[in-house]
Write a protein that holds these residues in place. Structure first.
Motif, mmCIF file in Angstrom:
data_model
loop_
_atom_site.group_PDB
_atom_site.id
_atom_site.type_symbol
_atom_site.label_atom_id
_atom_site.label_comp_id
_atom_site.label_asym_id
_atom_site.label_seq_id
_atom_site.Cartn_x
_atom_site.Cartn_y
_atom_site.Cartn_z
ATOM 1 N N LYS A 278 6.039 2.908 -13.503
ATOM 2 C CA LYS A 278 5.883 4.290 -13.034
ATOM 3 C C LYS A 278 6.899 4.621 -11.941
ATOM 4 C CE LYS A 278 2.663 6.972 -12.879
ATOM 5 N NZ LYS A 278 1.576 7.953 -12.886
ATOM 6 N N ALA A 279 7.183 3.646 -11.082
ATOM 7 C CA ALA A 279 8.155 3.849 -9.999
ATOM 8 C C ALA A 279 9.537 4.134 -10.585
ATOM 9 C CB ALA A 279 8.213 2.616 -9.097
ATOM 10 N N GLN A 280 9.895 3.342 -11.576
ATOM 11 C CA GLN A 280 11.204 3.484 -12.204
ATOM 12 C C GLN A 280 11.342 4.865 -12.851
ATOM 13 O OE1 GLN A 280 11.981 0.418 -15.065
ATOM 14 N NE2 GLN A 280 14.147 0.287 -14.491
ATOM 15 N N ALA A 281 10.282 5.289 -13.532
ATOM 16 C CA ALA A 281 10.306 6.591 -14.195
ATOM 17 C C ALA A 281 10.506 7.727 -13.198
ATOM 18 C CB ALA A 281 9.007 6.786 -14.980
ATOM 19 N N GLN A 282 9.983 7.527 -11.976
ATOM 20 C CA GLN A 282 10.097 8.574 -10.946
ATOM 21 C C GLN A 282 11.257 8.330 -9.984
ATOM 22 O OE1 GLN A 282 5.895 9.644 -9.341
ATOM 23 N NE2 GLN A 282 5.697 7.602 -10.177
ATOM 24 N N ALA B 147 10.734 0.477 -4.807
ATOM 25 C CA ALA B 147 9.542 -0.280 -4.405
ATOM 26 C C ALA B 147 9.940 -1.732 -4.196
ATOM 27 C CB ALA B 147 8.461 -0.150 -5.473
ATOM 28 N N PRO B 148 10.717 -2.000 -3.126
ATOM 29 C CA PRO B 148 11.246 -3.361 -2.942
ATOM 30 C C PRO B 148 10.167 -4.420 -2.771
ATOM 31 C CG PRO B 148 11.713 -1.981 -1.017
ATOM 32 C CD PRO B 148 11.209 -1.074 -2.092
ATOM 33 N N HIS B 149 9.087 -4.084 -2.071
ATOM 34 C CA HIS B 149 8.056 -5.105 -1.880
ATOM 35 C C HIS B 149 7.342 -5.416 -3.193
ATOM 36 C CE1 HIS B 149 8.738 -3.916 2.320
ATOM 37 N NE2 HIS B 149 8.402 -5.166 2.579
ATOM 38 N N LEU B 150 6.981 -4.388 -3.944
ATOM 39 C CA LEU B 150 6.300 -4.633 -5.220
ATOM 40 C C LEU B 150 7.215 -5.380 -6.193
ATOM 41 C CD1 LEU B 150 4.244 -1.341 -5.795
ATOM 42 C CD2 LEU B 150 3.537 -3.510 -4.768
ATOM 43 N N LYS C 63 1.057 -7.884 -14.992
ATOM 44 C CA LYS C 63 1.663 -6.770 -15.736
ATOM 45 C C LYS C 63 0.802 -5.513 -15.673
ATOM 46 C CE LYS C 63 4.175 -9.800 -18.824
ATOM 47 N NZ LYS C 63 3.961 -10.604 -20.052
ATOM 48 N N ALA C 64 -0.522 -5.687 -15.749
ATOM 49 C CA ALA C 64 -1.415 -4.526 -15.743
ATOM 50 C C ALA C 64 -1.451 -3.857 -14.373
ATOM 51 C CB ALA C 64 -2.829 -4.945 -16.149
ATOM 52 N N ILE C 65 -1.177 -4.611 -13.325
ATOM 53 C CA ILE C 65 -1.301 -4.084 -11.968
ATOM 54 C C ILE C 65 0.071 -3.769 -11.375
ATOM 55 C CG2 ILE C 65 -2.131 -4.639 -9.637
ATOM 56 C CD1 ILE C 65 -4.399 -6.253 -11.025
ATOM 57 N N VAL C 66 0.836 -4.794 -11.003
ATOM 58 C CA VAL C 66 2.146 -4.556 -10.373
ATOM 59 C C VAL C 66 3.137 -4.014 -11.403
ATOM 60 C CG1 VAL C 66 3.807 -5.494 -8.733
ATOM 61 C CG2 VAL C 66 1.653 -6.683 -9.093
ATOM 62 N N GLY C 67 3.110 -4.597 -12.602
ATOM 63 C CA GLY C 67 4.061 -4.184 -13.635
ATOM 64 C C GLY C 67 3.920 -2.710 -13.976
ATOM 65 N N TYR C 68 2.678 -2.251 -14.105
ATOM 66 C CA TYR C 68 2.425 -0.839 -14.412
ATOM 67 C C TYR C 68 2.991 0.066 -13.317
ATOM 68 C CZ TYR C 68 -0.165 3.549 -14.756
ATOM 69 O OH TYR C 68 -0.509 4.873 -14.817
ATOM 70 N N PHE D 288 0.825 -1.211 0.000
ATOM 71 C CA PHE D 288 0.000 0.000 0.000
ATOM 72 C C PHE D 288 0.859 1.261 0.000
ATOM 73 C CE2 PHE D 288 -1.985 3.327 2.658
ATOM 74 C CZ PHE D 288 -3.163 3.564 1.967
ATOM 75 N N GLU D 289 1.830 1.313 0.914
ATOM 76 C CA GLU D 289 2.678 2.519 1.040
ATOM 77 C C GLU D 289 3.439 2.769 -0.262
ATOM 78 O OE1 GLU D 289 3.220 4.389 3.891
ATOM 79 O OE2 GLU D 289 2.535 3.162 5.579
ATOM 80 N N GLU D 290 3.971 1.707 -0.840
ATOM 81 C CA GLU D 290 4.736 1.879 -2.076
ATOM 82 C C GLU D 290 3.837 2.361 -3.221
ATOM 83 O OE1 GLU D 290 8.135 -1.512 -1.014
ATOM 84 O OE2 GLU D 290 6.984 -1.690 -2.876
ATOM 85 N N ALA D 291 2.653 1.756 -3.338
ATOM 86 C CA ALA D 291 1.735 2.129 -4.420
ATOM 87 C C ALA D 291 1.245 3.566 -4.250
ATOM 88 C CB ALA D 291 0.552 1.160 -4.458
ATOM 89 N N LEU D 292 0.946 3.926 -2.994
ATOM 90 C CA LEU D 292 0.467 5.274 -2.701
ATOM 91 C C LEU D 292 1.486 6.305 -3.167
ATOM 92 C CD1 LEU D 292 -2.118 5.990 -0.983
ATOM 93 C CD2 LEU D 292 -0.531 6.672 0.803
ATOM 94 N N SER D 293 2.746 6.029 -2.862
ATOM 95 C CA SER D 293 3.800 6.961 -3.214
ATOM 96 C C SER D 293 4.003 7.014 -4.741
ATOM 97 C CB SER D 293 5.070 6.560 -2.459
ATOM 98 O OG SER D 293 6.198 6.694 -3.250
ATOM 99 N N ILE D 294 3.914 5.871 -5.398
ATOM 100 C CA ILE D 294 4.081 5.833 -6.858
ATOM 101 C C ILE D 294 2.955 6.590 -7.562
ATOM 102 C CG2 ILE D 294 4.077 4.315 -8.882
ATOM 103 C CD1 ILE D 294 5.350 2.152 -6.966
ATOM 104 N N LEU D 295 1.712 6.419 -7.054
ATOM 105 C CA LEU D 295 0.565 7.083 -7.679
ATOM 106 C C LEU D 295 0.437 8.531 -7.219
ATOM 107 C CD1 LEU D 295 -2.047 4.183 -7.425
ATOM 108 C CD2 LEU D 295 -1.002 5.070 -9.524
#
Lengths: 299, 299
Positions: free
Chosen positions: B269-273, B277-280, B260-265, B214-221
């Protein structure tokens, strides 16, 4: 010495092959076919591209009297071996299991045998029922489980080949704890991610997950020297970078892994101390899924 | 309206069954056998123990002109559908994919079609080629991908059954982001751990791992409202406690997952920023192993 080796896996075949250079070896297997193959083909050991052959005795089942019995089976086969050993006359027995779960079983074992504990720091891969690759040269460190005079065994085991040293230590429990720490850092992750050991430090996200496992295990085992131990784990990853961990080998081959002896043991200790270990809990459950390959059913 | 529904999976069959009550429906399948089965047997939908039947048209392939086309295929089949749609006359197309990866594909799609995006908040499980269980009643929220007059479609889609509401919103992107957040919290973990949704909040160690995702996704989005969103995720786990997530269903059935559509996406986005995101990363790789069931080979 007259040495019996219980178990014909990678470690059993490795011990039998090396120790046969100075001792009279009998491999005690579970399957008749393997004993037959070892008797007729002899042992084949490959190390650094060279192949060595050895002639040893072999038979199925746990019988006989030896100067020393070495138990090399994995933890999940230990209980049946203990049952077999209970029927034998008093003798010296060296246990070479991974993890520390077997210590609990041995403490509860009502027996008059002399018990020794050893820690295997070799890499080995079973190739066939009579052949083994020695993929990483280390040592075996061993000591007495209960205090006793070990002079006779120590003298005999000093006679081992240079690539297969057996070193006596009073500190075997500490050695075991550090081995368990390394195992819990490397084994579950490589098995879950299907990567070789070196990948765990090559990929920062994997290294982070390894650090999480490390911190939890350190706290459960009550170990100090955090920095030295982390460097130790990283150095083992580097030294064995191209190796598949034993747990990954087990998953790839569809065999039961040593999950219970390694992660399971730590989780039990965590629970007893009311320490939370979310990463180890997660690894344990994911490994269980991967082991059972529960892809067709849902409980 | 004359509505074509592309895809005969759980969501495709669910849409076809409900929308047929007010609209003229044609299901466009990939396999001829499924179209044949839908034509001859009709659709069967089970919800809260009651079974409903519906008659719809069906044919294989992407052809025809409709007042509205609804694309229900999973992300990993989207590209071939886009290729098919490119050959059709200009029409209105509503995409109902999970995740957000398809937004990138639609941005790069050179087309004159009118594009709509929808978010499915229903639970559904395909039972056979013509039968679906409606396991969780929600809504579909939809909006226009590019600004345009949507009055005609809005009026038509207001005519839907009570258990299958289609709600227009300008905020569809926010809805999509929140859905992705929920998906990345629930889907990978339930698939890796082989547990039902409710187990993620029943076991504190699993909840901890979910919080890490959750924390990783929140920060990425780049989402604010951390507390409200976490309560939202937990409430979905509670509401769907007895359900198998779609990713777990895919793993159990040996199908490709929406990894791919969920974690991969999110990882892209994480890489671009340059967000770590070690857990993801770990979940992504472990899911890949579980998907490919690479238990017999080692790359």
């Amino acid at each position: 010495m007259n040495i019996g080796i219980i178990g014909g896996g990678a470690i059993g075949l490795l011990c039998a092959s090396y120790l046969s250079q100075h001792h009279d070896i009998t491999v005690l297997t579970r399957r008749k076919e393997q004993a037959e193959e070892i008797r007729t083909s002899g042992l084949k050991r490959t190390v650094k591209g060279e192949t060595f052959r050895a002639s040893v005795k072999a038979r199925a089942g746990i019988t006989g009297v030896f100067d020393l019995l070495i138990v090399t089976v994995k933890y999940h086969h230990l209980q049946e071996v203990l049952d077999g050993l209970s029927t034998l006359p008093r003798q010296r027995i060296l246990f070479l299991q991974n993890g520390m779960a077997h210590l609990l079983d041995l403490e509860n074992w009502d027996t008059s045998h002399s018990i020794y504990i050893g820690v295997v720091e070799h890499g080995a891969m079973k190739v066939s029922d009579h052949a083994v690759n020695h993929t990483g040269i280390g040592v075996i460190k061993w000591g007495a489980f209960h205090p006793e005079d070990t002079a006779a065994v120590r003298n005999a085991l000093n006679e081992t080949p240079a690539q297969f040293q057996m070193i006596y230590t009073d500190e075997w429990k500490k050695v075991l704890e550090e081995k368990l720490l390394v195992n819990v850092c490397i084994n579950p992750l490589t098995a879950l991610l299907h990567v070789k050991n070196g990948e765990l430090i090559a990929n920062p996200a994997y290294e982070y997950m390894m650090k999480c496992a490390f911190e939890e295990a350190l706290s459960i085992l009550g170990l100090a020297e955090k920095e030295r131990l982390w460097s130790h784990v990283v150095s083992i990853c580097k030294k064995t970078a191209a190796n598949q961990s034993s747990m990954l080998q087990d998953i790839v081959k569809g065999r039961e892994t040593e999950r219970k002896a390694i992660v399971g043991y730590l989780l039990k200790k965590a629970q007893a101390q009311e320490i939370t270990a979310p990463h180890l809990t997660f690894f344990n459950r994911s490994l269980e899924v991967l082991e059972k390959k529960q892809t067709k059913s849902f409980e």
